[in-house]
Motif scaffolding. Structure first.
Motif, mmCIF file in Angstrom:
data_model
loop_
_atom_site.group_PDB
_atom_site.id
_atom_site.type_symbol
_atom_site.label_atom_id
_atom_site.label_comp_id
_atom_site.label_asym_id
_atom_site.label_seq_id
_atom_site.Cartn_x
_atom_site.Cartn_y
_atom_site.Cartn_z
ATOM 1 N N PHE A 104 -0.429 2.966 2.701
ATOM 2 C CA PHE A 104 0.706 2.501 1.674
ATOM 3 C C PHE A 104 1.853 1.765 2.497
ATOM 4 N N SER A 105 1.766 1.392 3.895
ATOM 5 C CA SER A 105 2.879 0.618 4.587
ATOM 6 C C SER A 105 3.399 -0.343 3.804
ATOM 7 N N ARG A 106 2.729 -1.245 3.171
ATOM 8 C CA ARG A 106 3.227 -2.348 2.509
ATOM 9 C C ARG A 106 3.701 -2.217 1.147
ATOM 10 N N CYS A 107 3.858 -0.876 0.732
ATOM 11 C CA CYS A 107 4.305 -0.670 -0.640
ATOM 12 C C CYS A 107 5.558 0.055 -0.700
ATOM 13 N N SER A 108 6.496 -0.605 -1.813
ATOM 14 C CA SER A 108 7.766 -0.009 -1.921
ATOM 15 C C SER A 108 7.746 1.056 -2.570
ATOM 16 N N ILE A 109 6.761 1.398 -3.535
ATOM 17 C CA ILE A 109 6.717 2.570 -4.224
ATOM 18 C C ILE A 109 5.139 3.060 -4.135
ATOM 19 N N VAL A 110 5.236 4.293 -4.326
ATOM 20 C CA VAL A 110 3.708 4.819 -4.200
ATOM 21 C C VAL A 110 3.519 5.718 -5.663
ATOM 22 N N ILE A 111 2.501 5.618 -6.027
ATOM 23 C CA ILE A 111 2.117 6.420 -7.295
ATOM 24 C C ILE A 111 0.946 7.392 -6.796
ATOM 25 N N GLU A 112 1.237 8.625 -7.106
ATOM 26 C CA GLU A 112 0.330 9.772 -6.731
ATOM 27 C C GLU A 112 -0.658 9.839 -7.850
ATOM 28 N N ALA A 113 -1.935 9.542 -7.695
ATOM 29 C CA ALA A 113 -2.885 9.605 -8.934
ATOM 30 C C ALA A 113 -4.157 10.372 -8.641
ATOM 31 N N LEU A 114 -3.922 11.470 -7.888
ATOM 32 C CA LEU A 114 -5.043 12.206 -7.317
ATOM 33 C C LEU A 114 -5.751 13.318 -8.360
ATOM 34 N N ILE A 124 2.278 14.132 -1.182
ATOM 35 C CA ILE A 124 3.665 14.359 -1.147
ATOM 36 C C ILE A 124 4.433 14.732 0.122
ATOM 37 N N ASP A 125 3.424 15.609 0.879
ATOM 38 C CA ASP A 125 3.867 16.224 2.219
ATOM 39 C C ASP A 125 3.827 14.871 3.296
ATOM 40 N N ALA A 126 2.848 14.139 3.063
ATOM 41 C CA ALA A 126 2.707 13.000 4.014
ATOM 42 C C ALA A 126 3.635 11.737 3.839
ATOM 43 N N LEU A 127 3.810 11.409 2.547
ATOM 44 C CA LEU A 127 4.616 10.267 2.165
ATOM 45 C C LEU A 127 6.069 10.711 1.970
ATOM 46 N N LEU A 128 6.521 11.647 1.683
ATOM 47 C CA LEU A 128 8.114 11.944 1.287
ATOM 48 C C LEU A 128 8.944 11.398 2.591
ATOM 49 N N PRO A 129 8.630 11.878 3.761
ATOM 50 C CA PRO A 129 9.391 11.451 5.012
ATOM 51 C C PRO A 129 9.396 9.886 5.288
ATOM 52 N N SER A 130 8.810 9.194 4.438
ATOM 53 C CA SER A 130 9.121 7.633 4.515
ATOM 54 C C SER A 130 10.567 7.321 4.010
ATOM 55 N N LEU A 158 11.362 12.132 -4.415
ATOM 56 C CA LEU A 158 10.175 12.349 -5.346
ATOM 57 C C LEU A 158 10.608 12.358 -6.901
ATOM 58 N N ILE A 159 9.651 11.728 -7.595
ATOM 59 C CA ILE A 159 9.745 11.685 -8.782
ATOM 60 C C ILE A 159 8.601 12.431 -9.651
ATOM 61 N N LEU A 160 8.781 13.387 -10.298
ATOM 62 C CA LEU A 160 7.592 14.267 -10.776
ATOM 63 C C LEU A 160 7.456 14.105 -12.223
ATOM 64 N N VAL A 161 6.269 13.852 -12.654
ATOM 65 C CA VAL A 161 5.751 13.555 -14.112
ATOM 66 C C VAL A 161 5.009 14.530 -14.428
ATOM 67 N N GLY A 162 4.988 15.192 -15.805
ATOM 68 C CA GLY A 162 3.907 16.209 -16.214
ATOM 69 C C GLY A 162 4.903 17.210 -16.866
ATOM 70 N N ASP A 163 4.046 18.309 -17.039
ATOM 71 C CA ASP A 163 4.632 19.454 -17.450
ATOM 72 C C ASP A 163 4.535 20.876 -16.565
ATOM 73 N N GLN A 164 4.003 20.574 -15.357
ATOM 74 C CA GLN A 164 3.936 21.466 -14.135
ATOM 75 C C GLN A 164 3.222 22.729 -14.717
ATOM 76 N N THR A 165 2.507 22.682 -15.548
ATOM 77 C CA THR A 165 2.081 23.820 -16.185
ATOM 78 C C THR A 165 0.282 23.691 -16.546
ATOM 79 N N ARG A 166 0.071 22.801 -17.377
ATOM 80 C CA ARG A 166 -1.325 22.663 -17.995
ATOM 81 C C ARG A 166 -2.152 21.989 -17.024
ATOM 82 N N ASP A 167 -3.100 22.701 -16.392
ATOM 83 C CA ASP A 167 -3.946 22.138 -15.132
ATOM 84 C C ASP A 167 -5.501 22.234 -15.719
ATOM 85 N N VAL A 168 -6.214 21.530 -14.921
ATOM 86 C CA VAL A 168 -7.703 21.462 -15.410
ATOM 87 C C VAL A 168 -8.375 22.635 -14.772
#
Lengths: 199, 65
Positions: A104-114, A124-130, A158-168
């Protein structure tokens, strides 16, 4: 004619020149990509290693005839049906701490969608230091409770979306009605960041 | 000592960030931890000792996508 005819000139230029990365082309990533292209983005880098499965049809931006195909190929086809001029860098890869930054070196923003919590945390740990904004989502399974899904700024970038609770893992299924709320919120955060608007 | 945890003022014995969170049932390996507005990355950072008036937040990263 741009995909989004409502943009003013400045907005069109910003969105057409920026590149956003999307880590994963599943429920979050395929729908976020679809929305970013509809919003007027032209440059996306999308990484995924998986194939379209029947269980994906409940929420992901794929169609039955695409079952069995590589997600990056099927998604590229679908995005080009919205905007034929889109400039896609589709990466057939499993993201790791060793390759995520370069991907993602060419990207100004990354969306985590894993999908898995471990993979999300790894990215998160890998990309935040950028120092570049990373939009991540956690807590989007099941249905109902729309108002529990929110956007939080954490730390510097870091921008976190979600309820941080309801997981699969807790027996809740990943269902389009709720996954797509989170995907749309991730895409909305990316567009807002690019245009300098409030999240 | 006085801390702010998840937006609420609380009293805590002197401890590291990891000890403080684990005592509250936080799965630290599955969480993003913020101390005074900075995200702590790496295991070493979680062994930072808490200080008076620190602001601590933990965000659980759960599966689904």
């Amino acid at each position: 004619m741009p995909a989004n005819t409502y943009l003013i000139e400045r907005e069109r230029r910003v969105l057409e020149s920026a590149r956003v990365g999307i880590a994963g082309a599943g429920g979050l990533g395929s729908n976020a990509a679809m929305l970013l292209v509809r919003a007027g983005m032209k440059n996306l880098t999308i990484a995924d290693f998986d194939r379209v499965n029947e269980s994906n049809i409940n929420r992901q931006f794929f169609f039955r005839r695409q079952i069995g195909r590589k997600k990056i190929d099927a998604l590229a086809e679908n995005l080009r049906m919205i905007e034929p001029d889109v400039n896609l860098e589709m990466l057939d890869m499993r993201l790791t701490p060793a390759n995520a930054v370069k991907a993602f070196s060419r990207c100004s923003i990354v969306i985590e969608a894993l999908d898995s919590a471990d993979a999300k945390k790894m990215l998160i740990d890998a990309l935040l230091p950028s120092g570049r904004p990373l939009v991540s989502a956690a807590g989007l399974a099941g249905w109902g409770r729309s108002n529990d899904i929110r956007v939080r700024r954490v730390g510097r970038n870091l921008i976190l979306v979600g309820d941080q609770t309801r997981d699969v893992r807790g027996g809740l299924a990943p269902v389009g009605v709720r996954v797509c709320i989170a995907a749309a919120m991730e895409a909305n955060c990316a567009v807002s960041l690019l245009l300098g608007e409030e999240l | 000592m006085k801390l702010t945890y998840q937006g609420n003022e609380t009293e805590a014995a002197p401890s590291t960030v990891a000890e403080f969170l684990q005592a509250r049932g936080v799965a630290i390996t599955e969480s993003v931890v913020e101390l005074n507005g900075e995200i702590l990355t790496g295991d070493d950072a979680l062994s930072t000792a808490l200080a008076e008036n620190d602001v601590v937040n933990a965000f659980h990263i759960v599966a689904g996508g």
